[in-house]
Design an enzyme around this catalytic site. Structure first.
Site, PDB file in Angstrom:
ATOM      1  N   VAL A  11     -10.086   7.711 -14.949  1.00 36.20           N
ATOM      2  CA  VAL A  11     -10.501   6.308 -14.927  1.00 36.20           C
ATOM      3  C   VAL A  11     -11.848   6.112 -15.629  1.00 36.20           C
ATOM      4  O   VAL A  11     -12.004   5.236 -16.480  1.00 36.20           O
ATOM      5  CB  VAL A  11     -10.561   5.793 -13.469  1.00 36.20           C
ATOM      6  CG1 VAL A  11     -11.241   4.437 -13.397  1.00 36.20           C
ATOM      7  CG2 VAL A  11      -9.154   5.690 -12.906  1.00 36.20           C
ATOM      8  N   ILE A 256      12.468   1.183 -10.006  1.00 33.43           N
ATOM      9  CA  ILE A 256      13.596   1.423  -9.101  1.00 33.43           C
ATOM     10  C   ILE A 256      14.399   2.623  -9.602  1.00 33.43           C
ATOM     11  O   ILE A 256      15.612   2.662  -9.446  1.00 33.43           O
ATOM     12  CB  ILE A 256      14.476   0.165  -8.896  1.00 33.43           C
ATOM     13  CG1 ILE A 256      14.988  -0.383 -10.234  1.00 33.43           C
ATOM     14  CG2 ILE A 256      13.739  -0.898  -8.118  1.00 33.43           C
ATOM     15  CD1 ILE A 256      16.116  -1.409 -10.066  1.00 33.43           C
ATOM     16  N   GLY A 259      14.712   9.577  -7.935  1.00 35.55           N
ATOM     17  CA  GLY A 259      14.254  10.853  -8.479  1.00 35.55           C
ATOM     18  C   GLY A 259      13.871  11.825  -7.382  1.00 35.55           C
ATOM     19  O   GLY A 259      14.184  11.603  -6.200  1.00 35.55           O
ATOM     20  N   CYS A 266      -2.516   9.113  -7.179  1.00 31.03           N
ATOM     21  CA  CYS A 266      -2.729   7.799  -6.554  1.00 31.03           C
ATOM     22  C   CYS A 266      -1.743   7.448  -5.438  1.00 31.03           C
ATOM     23  O   CYS A 266      -2.160   7.232  -4.310  1.00 31.03           O
ATOM     24  CB  CYS A 266      -2.712   6.726  -7.631  1.00 31.03           C
ATOM     25  SG  CYS A 266      -4.124   6.883  -8.735  1.00 31.03           S
ATOM     26  N   LYS A 327       4.346  13.138 -14.034  1.00 31.73           N
ATOM     27  CA  LYS A 327       5.137  12.186 -14.823  1.00 31.73           C
ATOM     28  C   LYS A 327       4.889  12.509 -16.290  1.00 31.73           C
ATOM     29  O   LYS A 327       3.984  13.297 -16.600  1.00 31.73           O
ATOM     30  CB  LYS A 327       4.777  10.741 -14.485  1.00 31.73           C
ATOM     31  CG  LYS A 327       3.362  10.350 -14.885  1.00 31.73           C
ATOM     32  CD  LYS A 327       3.180   8.862 -14.662  1.00 31.73           C
ATOM     33  CE  LYS A 327       1.806   8.414 -15.114  1.00 31.73           C
ATOM     34  NZ  LYS A 327       1.560   7.002 -14.918  1.00 31.73           N
TER      35      LYS A 327
HETATM   36  N1  LIG Z   1      -5.998   8.507 -12.176  1.00 38.80           N
HETATM   37  C1  LIG Z   1      -5.460   7.311 -12.122  1.00 38.80           C
HETATM   38  O1  LIG Z   1      -4.408   7.050 -12.699  1.00 38.80           O
HETATM   39  C2  LIG Z   1      -6.141   6.199 -11.363  1.00 38.80           C
HETATM   40  C3  LIG Z   1      -5.729   4.864 -11.572  1.00 38.80           C
HETATM   41  C4  LIG Z   1      -6.365   3.843 -10.872  1.00 38.80           C
HETATM   42  C5  LIG Z   1      -7.377   4.149  -9.966  1.00 38.80           C
HETATM   43  N2  LIG Z   1      -7.740   5.459  -9.763  1.00 38.80           N
HETATM   44  C6  LIG Z   1      -8.838   5.716  -8.812  1.00 38.80           C
HETATM   45  O2  LIG Z   1     -10.031   5.922  -9.572  1.00 38.80           O
HETATM   46  C7  LIG Z   1     -10.854   6.915  -8.951  1.00 38.80           C
HETATM   47  C8  LIG Z   1     -11.108   8.058  -9.916  1.00 38.80           C
HETATM   48  O3  LIG Z   1      -9.879   8.680 -10.219  1.00 38.80           O
HETATM   49  P1  LIG Z   1      -9.718   9.762 -11.386  1.00 38.80           P
HETATM   50  O4  LIG Z   1      -8.266  10.097 -11.463  1.00 38.80           O
HETATM   51  O5  LIG Z   1     -10.422   9.273 -12.594  1.00 38.80           O
HETATM   52  O6  LIG Z   1     -10.534  10.980 -10.738  1.00 38.80           O
HETATM   53  P2  LIG Z   1     -10.923  12.379 -11.401  1.00 38.80           P
HETATM   54  O7  LIG Z   1     -10.885  13.355 -10.306  1.00 38.80           O
HETATM   55  O8  LIG Z   1     -10.123  12.598 -12.642  1.00 38.80           O
HETATM   56  O9  LIG Z   1     -12.444  12.156 -11.855  1.00 38.80           O
HETATM   57  C9  LIG Z   1     -13.498  11.948 -10.967  1.00 38.80           C
HETATM   58  C10 LIG Z   1     -14.772  12.432 -11.643  1.00 38.80           C
HETATM   59  O10 LIG Z   1     -15.900  12.058 -10.852  1.00 38.80           O
HETATM   60  C11 LIG Z   1     -16.869  13.078 -10.988  1.00 38.80           C
HETATM   61  N3  LIG Z   1     -17.890  12.957  -9.933  1.00 38.80           N
HETATM   62  C12 LIG Z   1     -17.836  13.334  -8.628  1.00 38.80           C
HETATM   63  N4  LIG Z   1     -19.001  13.048  -8.009  1.00 38.80           N
HETATM   64  C13 LIG Z   1     -19.800  12.453  -8.922  1.00 38.80           C
HETATM   65  C14 LIG Z   1     -21.110  11.929  -8.894  1.00 38.80           C
HETATM   66  N5  LIG Z   1     -21.843  11.919  -7.754  1.00 38.80           N
HETATM   67  N6  LIG Z   1     -21.637  11.410 -10.022  1.00 38.80           N
HETATM   68  C15 LIG Z   1     -20.907  11.398 -11.164  1.00 38.80           C
HETATM   69  N7  LIG Z   1     -19.661  11.898 -11.265  1.00 38.80           N
HETATM   70  C16 LIG Z   1     -19.103  12.410 -10.151  1.00 38.80           C
HETATM   71  C17 LIG Z   1     -16.048  14.351 -10.936  1.00 38.80           C
HETATM   72  O11 LIG Z   1     -16.768  15.457 -11.444  1.00 38.80           O
HETATM   73  C18 LIG Z   1     -14.854  13.951 -11.810  1.00 38.80           C
HETATM   74  O12 LIG Z   1     -15.073  14.268 -13.160  1.00 38.80           O
HETATM   75  C19 LIG Z   1     -10.106   7.318  -7.672  1.00 38.80           C
HETATM   76  O13 LIG Z   1     -10.570   6.540  -6.616  1.00 38.80           O
HETATM   77  C20 LIG Z   1      -8.660   6.979  -7.994  1.00 38.80           C
HETATM   78  O14 LIG Z   1      -7.913   6.717  -6.834  1.00 38.80           O
HETATM   79  C21 LIG Z   1      -7.157   6.470 -10.460  1.00 38.80           C
END
Ligand SMILES: NC(=O)c1ccc[n+]([C@@H]2O[C@H](COP(=O)([O-])OP(=O)(O)OC[C@H]3O[C@@H](n4cnc5c(N)ncnc54)[C@H](O)[C@@H]3O)[C@@H](O)[C@H]2O)c1
Length: 447
Positions: A11, A256, A259, A266, A327
């Site tokens: 993200v 729908i 699988g 998430c 996926k």
């Molecule tokens: N991956 C998705 O498809 C997706 C989609 C929508 C929302 N989200 C939400 O977004 C958030 C992030 O997800 P993600 O998949 O990008 O996570 P991720 O695990 O890929 O990345 C998180 C990053 O945050 C860093 N981090 C941790 N503590 C930190 C700090 N104190 N300062 C700076 N960086 C720090 C980690 O080192 C890591 O690189 C989550 O809450 C997730 O639920 C994810």
């Protein structure tokens, strides 16, 4: 505008790159030195189509930079986006330690007005916690600086993250501040040109919207898997049923597909976290509990079919697996169905020869030198010496394979398809036996 992003995962990095692409000046901060070193050297730590070229040209244009220095990061942006992970805690609730660590850091270093934007998926009430954490650090410093906290949940899908971010269906902004509203309006203006996609609301509703969206999608999948399991027992074909109900515009074709279960970073964690939130306010979320239970069981249906085929004796059998990522178009293996299948096979004494177009490195990182796992360089190699083939991810390159070659390579011409990629007739024509999800009476079902 000057923008800071905390967290350079799926993200954070996509958000940073896309905001820089439309002209903002973005500094991405991460505590993971290895990740930041890679990014500074022009390497993208994750696989996400289109991301590399945007990062490259925005870095070259001087609008995107990376740091591990918290103080510099806080000083840079009037907007401070929090995009760190919120993994499940032991009890299923979202672990907010990374979010609060960032909030505290902002309070420790800020010296002018900031808008703190929570992009991570966080439980209702986190906006208040973030506000309190920033405020308490400012109090320690004896400062009365103004700041606002905004909830701006992210809806991008891995594998299509750039398009989703650039052309969002909606941009949810939860805030109680007119000033923050204006700042967010300006940040997102370039993504809003054809029509206004911004939906403003209070912080708590914005936080709940994200969980509601993911839980709704997970519910659709679990519902369909339940009907697929019924179809198997009733001699119906779920693919016909899917087309039959999808044509109703009130239901629609999206999400729908039956699988071998949903995975990823998430859906599983967000359904769990919402269930936990419900429990915390004395509400028994019976529907969400069932969605999770159906999914957990569904991750074992392929194994049940394979085990049934071999009369429960899998010792020494070799299963070729196509697809390891949760996926297609991602290398993300978090909560992937392939993991449940491999674990079941190993427990039963079988071994695995696996191939995925992008997730090989990640599989190696997770499973290391796990006995019973051979990682193969191509999908053809995964078949050589295998007894049967199982499919866990619907990558494009698996959709139209050389069936004759598969039949000639694997020892028993049997395919266990967890994503319903093929028409049963096609495989029958090649003398193969095809077990998919929810497709009629010839399917083995567990239990
Ligand atoms: N991956 C998705 O498809 C997706 C989609 C929508 C929302 N989200 C939400 O977004 C958030 C992030 O997800 P993600 O998949 O990008 O996570 P991720 O695990 O890929 O990345 C998180 C990053 O945050 C860093 N981090 C941790 N503590 C930190 C700090 N104190 N300062 C700076 N960086 C720090 C980690 O080192 C890591 O690189 C989550 O809450 C997730 O639920 C994810």
């Amino acid at each position: 505008m000057k923008i800071t992003i905390f967290g350079t995962g799926y993200v954070g990095l996509v958000t940073g790159a896309c905001l820089a692409d439309v002209g903002h000046h973005v500094l991405c901060m991460d505590v993971d030195q290895g990740k930041i070193d890679k990014l500074k050297n022009g390497h993208i730590p994750i696989y996400e189509p289109g991301l590399e070229s945007i990062v490259k040209h925005t870095v070259e244009a001087g609008r995107l930079a990376f740091t591990t220095d918290t103080k510099d990061a806080v000083a840079h942006g009037v907007l401070q986006f929090i995009a760190v992970g919120t993994p499940p805690d032991e009890d299923g609730s979202a672990d907010l330690q990374y979010v609060t660590a960032v909030a505290r850091a902002i309070g420790q270093y800020m010296d002018e007005y900031k808008v703190v934007v929570d992009k991570s998926t966080v439980p209702v009430g986190t906006g208040d916690r973030v506000k309190a954490a920033v405020r308490s650090e400012l109090d320690k410093r004896g400062l009365e600086l103004e700041f606002d906290v905004v909830s701006n949940p992210e809806f991008l899908k891995e594998g299509a993250a750039i398009t989703d971010f650039m052309k969002p269906d909606r941009i949810i902004v939860g805030t109680d501040s007119e000033r923050a509203k204006e700042v967010l309006h300006e940040v997102y203006y370039p993504f809003n040109r054809s029509h206004d996609r911004m939906i403003f609301m209070d912080i708590r509703s914005a936080e709940l919207t994200k969980y509601a969206a993911n839980s709704m999608l997970a519910t659709k999948i679990s519902f369909m898997n339940e009907i697929a399991n019924l179809a198997e027992r009733l001699g119906a074909d779920i693919e016909n049923v899917r087309r039959g109900i999808g044509s109703d515009p009130r239901i629609g074709y999206h999400f729908i597909y039956p699988g071998c279960g949903y995975g990823g970073s998430c859906f599983p964690k967000d359904v769990q976290a919402l269930t936990r939130t419900a429990r915390d306010c004395d509400y028994d979320s019976r529907l969400l509990n069932a969605v999770e239970a159906v999914n957990n069981a569904q991750k074992h249906v392929l194994f049940d079919k394979i085990s049934h085929y071999f009369n429960g004796n899998l010792k020494g059998k070799v299963v070729g697996i196509w697809g390891l990522a949760f996926k297609p178009n991602t290398d993300d293996m978090r909560e992937a169905s392939s993991r449940a299948l491999m674990q079941d096979l190993w427990n039963a004494g079988a071994s695995v020869q696996a191939f995925d177009p992008e997730a090989m490195e990640e599989t190696q990182r997770i499973f290391g030198d796990q006995p019973g796992l051979t990682l193969c360089g191509t999908k053809e190699q995964a078949l050589k010496g295998a007894d049967v083939l199982a499919i866990c991810t619907e990558w494009k390159e698996f959709r139209s394979p050389d069936f004759a070659a598969i039949a000639a390579t694997i020892k028993e011409p049997v395919v266990f398809d967890g994503r319903n990629l093929y028409e049963p007739d096609m495989l029958e024509r090649h003398g193969m036996i095809y077990y998919a999800i929810g497709r009629g009476r010839n399917q083995f079902h567990g239990g």
